[in-house]
Design an enzyme around this catalytic site. Structure first.
Site, mmCIF file in Angstrom:
data_model
loop_
_atom_site.group_PDB
_atom_site.id
_atom_site.type_symbol
_atom_site.label_atom_id
_atom_site.label_comp_id
_atom_site.label_asym_id
_atom_site.label_seq_id
_atom_site.Cartn_x
_atom_site.Cartn_y
_atom_site.Cartn_z
ATOM 1 N N ARG A 26 0.744 -1.046 0.002
ATOM 2 C CA ARG A 26 0.041 -0.126 0.010
ATOM 3 C C ARG A 26 0.753 1.422 -0.133
ATOM 4 N NH1 ARG A 26 -5.369 -0.214 1.612
ATOM 5 N NH2 ARG A 26 -6.307 -2.349 0.925
ATOM 6 N N ARG A 30 -2.589 6.237 -0.304
ATOM 7 C CA ARG A 30 -3.356 6.823 0.825
ATOM 8 C C ARG A 30 -2.170 7.654 1.755
ATOM 9 N NH1 ARG A 30 -6.661 2.353 3.625
ATOM 10 N NH2 ARG A 30 -5.000 0.950 3.774
ATOM 11 N N ARG A 39 -5.612 12.106 -6.718
ATOM 12 C CA ARG A 39 -7.044 11.391 -6.558
ATOM 13 C C ARG A 39 -7.942 12.436 -6.144
ATOM 14 N NH1 ARG A 39 -8.157 6.981 -4.876
ATOM 15 N NH2 ARG A 39 -9.967 7.768 -5.380
ATOM 16 N N ASP A 75 -6.283 -2.328 -7.919
ATOM 17 C CA ASP A 75 -6.962 -2.992 -6.543
ATOM 18 C C ASP A 75 -7.181 -4.404 -7.047
ATOM 19 O OD1 ASP A 75 -7.900 -1.961 -4.050
ATOM 20 O OD2 ASP A 75 -9.568 -3.350 -4.781
ATOM 21 N N TYR A 150 -15.233 -11.063 -0.848
ATOM 22 C CA TYR A 150 -15.837 -9.783 -1.165
ATOM 23 C C TYR A 150 -17.198 -10.316 -1.879
ATOM 24 C CZ TYR A 150 -12.145 -6.991 0.663
ATOM 25 O OH TYR A 150 -11.048 -6.392 1.387
HETATM 26 O O1 CP3 Z 1 0.374 0.516 -2.781
HETATM 27 C C1 CP3 Z 1 -0.562 0.260 -3.273
HETATM 28 O O2 CP3 Z 1 -1.586 1.252 -2.844
HETATM 29 C C2 CP3 Z 1 -0.776 -0.279 -4.414
HETATM 30 C C3 CP3 Z 1 -2.122 -0.496 -4.752
HETATM 31 C C4 CP3 Z 1 -3.167 -1.369 -4.137
HETATM 32 C C5 CP3 Z 1 -4.463 -0.865 -3.665
HETATM 33 N N1 CP3 Z 1 -5.045 -1.932 -3.253
HETATM 34 C C6 CP3 Z 1 -4.896 0.325 -4.044
HETATM 35 C C7 CP3 Z 1 -6.191 1.003 -3.077
HETATM 36 C C8 CP3 Z 1 -3.033 -2.721 -3.795
HETATM 37 C C9 CP3 Z 1 -1.894 -3.622 -3.755
HETATM 38 C C10 CP3 Z 1 -4.419 -3.179 -3.258
HETATM 39 C C11 CP3 Z 1 -4.646 -4.416 -2.650
HETATM 40 C C12 CP3 Z 1 -6.081 -4.780 -2.152
HETATM 41 N N2 CP3 Z 1 -7.013 -4.156 -2.006
HETATM 42 C C13 CP3 Z 1 -6.012 -5.649 -1.127
HETATM 43 C C14 CP3 Z 1 -4.748 -6.584 -0.683
HETATM 44 C C15 CP3 Z 1 -4.109 -5.950 0.111
HETATM 45 C C16 CP3 Z 1 -4.354 -5.763 1.497
HETATM 46 O O3 CP3 Z 1 -4.435 -4.629 2.279
HETATM 47 O O4 CP3 Z 1 -4.610 -6.933 2.316
HETATM 48 C C17 CP3 Z 1 -7.229 -5.587 -0.658
HETATM 49 C C18 CP3 Z 1 -8.006 -6.493 0.310
HETATM 50 C C19 CP3 Z 1 -7.990 -4.577 -1.344
HETATM 51 C C20 CP3 Z 1 -9.439 -4.120 -1.239
HETATM 52 C C21 CP3 Z 1 -9.455 -3.030 -0.715
HETATM 53 N N3 CP3 Z 1 -9.395 -1.873 -1.657
HETATM 54 C C22 CP3 Z 1 -9.683 -2.323 0.502
HETATM 55 C C23 CP3 Z 1 -9.989 -3.242 1.889
HETATM 56 C C24 CP3 Z 1 -9.591 -0.804 0.581
HETATM 57 C C25 CP3 Z 1 -9.690 0.017 1.793
HETATM 58 C C26 CP3 Z 1 -10.884 0.845 1.961
HETATM 59 C C27 CP3 Z 1 -10.494 2.180 2.554
HETATM 60 O O5 CP3 Z 1 -10.681 3.079 2.314
HETATM 61 O O6 CP3 Z 1 -9.910 1.832 3.884
HETATM 62 C C28 CP3 Z 1 -9.359 -0.489 -0.838
HETATM 63 C C29 CP3 Z 1 -9.282 0.821 -1.247
HETATM 64 C C30 CP3 Z 1 -7.980 1.059 -1.939
HETATM 65 N N4 CP3 Z 1 -7.159 0.223 -2.727
HETATM 66 C C31 CP3 Z 1 -7.141 2.260 -1.542
HETATM 67 C C32 CP3 Z 1 -5.916 2.205 -2.447
HETATM 68 C C33 CP3 Z 1 -4.901 2.992 -2.579
HETATM 69 C C34 CP3 Z 1 -7.793 3.449 -0.881
HETATM 70 C C35 CP3 Z 1 -8.877 4.176 -1.647
HETATM 71 C C36 CP3 Z 1 -8.295 5.742 -2.132
HETATM 72 O O7 CP3 Z 1 -7.429 6.133 -1.986
HETATM 73 O O8 CP3 Z 1 -9.714 6.240 -2.452
#
Ligand code: CP3
Length: 339
Positions: A26, A30, A39, A75, A150
């Site tokens: 991640r 964020r 974003r 994602d 999911y």
């Molecule tokens: O370094 C990185 O950010 C690489 C990109 C990345 C994202 N998601 C971007 C993202 C990666 C590798 C993921 C994988 C992902 N997504 C996983 C596996 C990794 C883990 O954390 O176990 C899972 C379970 C997801 C599903 C998902 N997507 C979740 C649980 C969330 C969080 C929701 C929240 O707001 O807390 C997301 C959203 C997400 N994916 C964000 C990012 C940067 C945040 C959304 C945003 O910035 O608007």
């Protein structure tokens, strides 16, 4: 120097390294103010389908932290959206699926993914590989179990109750579901590697909810099929709360087993067995501790990691959004300085 000679790929291959390589799960999302700025005004899944944004966001942490690998900004639900599943990523919640998948009829919505479904992924990766030079790009996908959770729950879940009810109650339907998801995951990883990604990570974030016996019976064959098809690049296999599953996750076909922060790496290595590298495992909350505590814990993690045949330094799970980027920069400097 070529990408193949990078410390990251060497550690994945269990070869000697000039310094322990480090990247953060991640890292692309964020925590960085420059990320939040980019974003502004766009939805997560739209951003994932816009190559200029994907490229820039993926590069931001490489510039800022000097990490040894880039993680592709996307994602785990992107391939599901690409085949027509009605879902969204809701800020502060996570992926939300409009109509959960629970019946044989619902399964018809999960068709295979083809490269034509995700042209923006190919374009983004090609752009990135030329921008990154020697820095390797890690592609990724969600593992069948975590994607299934999911889809079956309809969104994030603590207990995965509906998922487990389907798994235990309708094993044939479950096997069909995981087989379809394995096919999608595999195709999504293949697109990324064919476009130039140097390694892949399969995230089975929530599989720690299962006991090892049930992991082997209901999940492992599908994860194994995905990883076996990606043997041309190093394969990292990661989950959270998977202390009891580490051996089997390695045996599913990983070159590198990701470890969360709950086990010391020496104990993880003993459980995983020989012939594997490990990745991890600084607690993501540790960056909120005083600097001397951070330094001591980084050192401890490096000492523990030295017990493994190969060690890629990482957090035990993703960067928390409230993280101060300067603390991560310090962690990278400490890891690179070594013991
Ligand atoms: O370094 C990185 O950010 C690489 C990109 C990345 C994202 N998601 C971007 C993202 C990666 C590798 C993921 C994988 C992902 N997504 C996983 C596996 C990794 C883990 O954390 O176990 C899972 C379970 C997801 C599903 C998902 N997507 C979740 C649980 C969330 C969080 C929701 C929240 O707001 O807390 C997301 C959203 C997400 N994916 C964000 C990012 C940067 C945040 C959304 C945003 O910035 O608007």
């Amino acid at each position: 120097m070529s990408t193949q000679d990078s410390a990251f790929l060497k550690a994945c291959r269990r070869e000697p390294v000039p310094h322990t390589p480090v990247w953060f799960m991640r890292q692309a999302g964020r925590a960085l103010p420059e990320y939040r700025k980019l974003r502004e005004g766009n939805q997560m899944l739209d951003a994932c389908a816009t190559p200029d944004l994907v490229t820039e966001i993926t590069l931001q942490p490489v510039r800022r932290y000097g990490v040894d690998a880039a993680i592709f900004f996307s994602d785990i639900v992107v391939p599901l959206k690409a085949i027509g599943v009605d879902l969204d990523i809701v800020p502060g919640v996570g992926p939300v699926v409009a109509q959960p998948i629970r019946t044989a009829e619902d399964l018809q919505r999960l068709r295979p993914l083809t490269p034509d479904d995700v042209p923006y992924i190919t374009e983004s990766i090609q752009n990135l590989v030329s921008e990154l030079g020697d820095v390797p790009l890690i592609g990724f996908a969600g593992a069948p179990f975590t994607l299934a959770s999911y889809l079956v729950e309809g969104g994030p879940s603590k207990n995965h109750a509906a998922t487990k009810a389907l798994m235990y109650g309708q094993p044939e339907l479950w096997a069909d579901l995981l087989d379809r998801l394995a096919t999608i995951t595999l195709a999504f990883l293949r697109v990324q590697v064919d476009a130039g990604a140097s390694a892949v990570q399969m995230f089975d974030s929530w599989v720690g909810a299962l006991p090892a016996k049930d992991y082997r019976a209901y999940v492992m064959p599908h994860s194994t099929r995905v990883l076996a098809a990606m043997a041309d690049v190093p394969r990292i296999h990661f989950g959270v709360g998977t202390g009891e599953l580490l051996h089997d996750m390695g045996q599913a076909g990983a070159d590198v087993v990701g470890v969360d922060w709950r086990l010391p790496l020496s104990e993880a290595v003993a459980r995983i067995g020989p012939g594997k590298a490990v990745q991890g495992n600084l607690d993501p909350t540790l960056v909120f501790a005083p600097d001397d505590v951070i330094a001591a814990k980084v050192r401890e993690t490096l000492e523990e990691g030295a017990q493994a045949e190969g060690h890629v330094f990482n957090l035990g799970h993703g960067v928390l959004p409230e993280t101060d980027p300067d603390k991560l920069l310090r962690v990278v400097e400490l890891v690179h300085a070594g013991l």
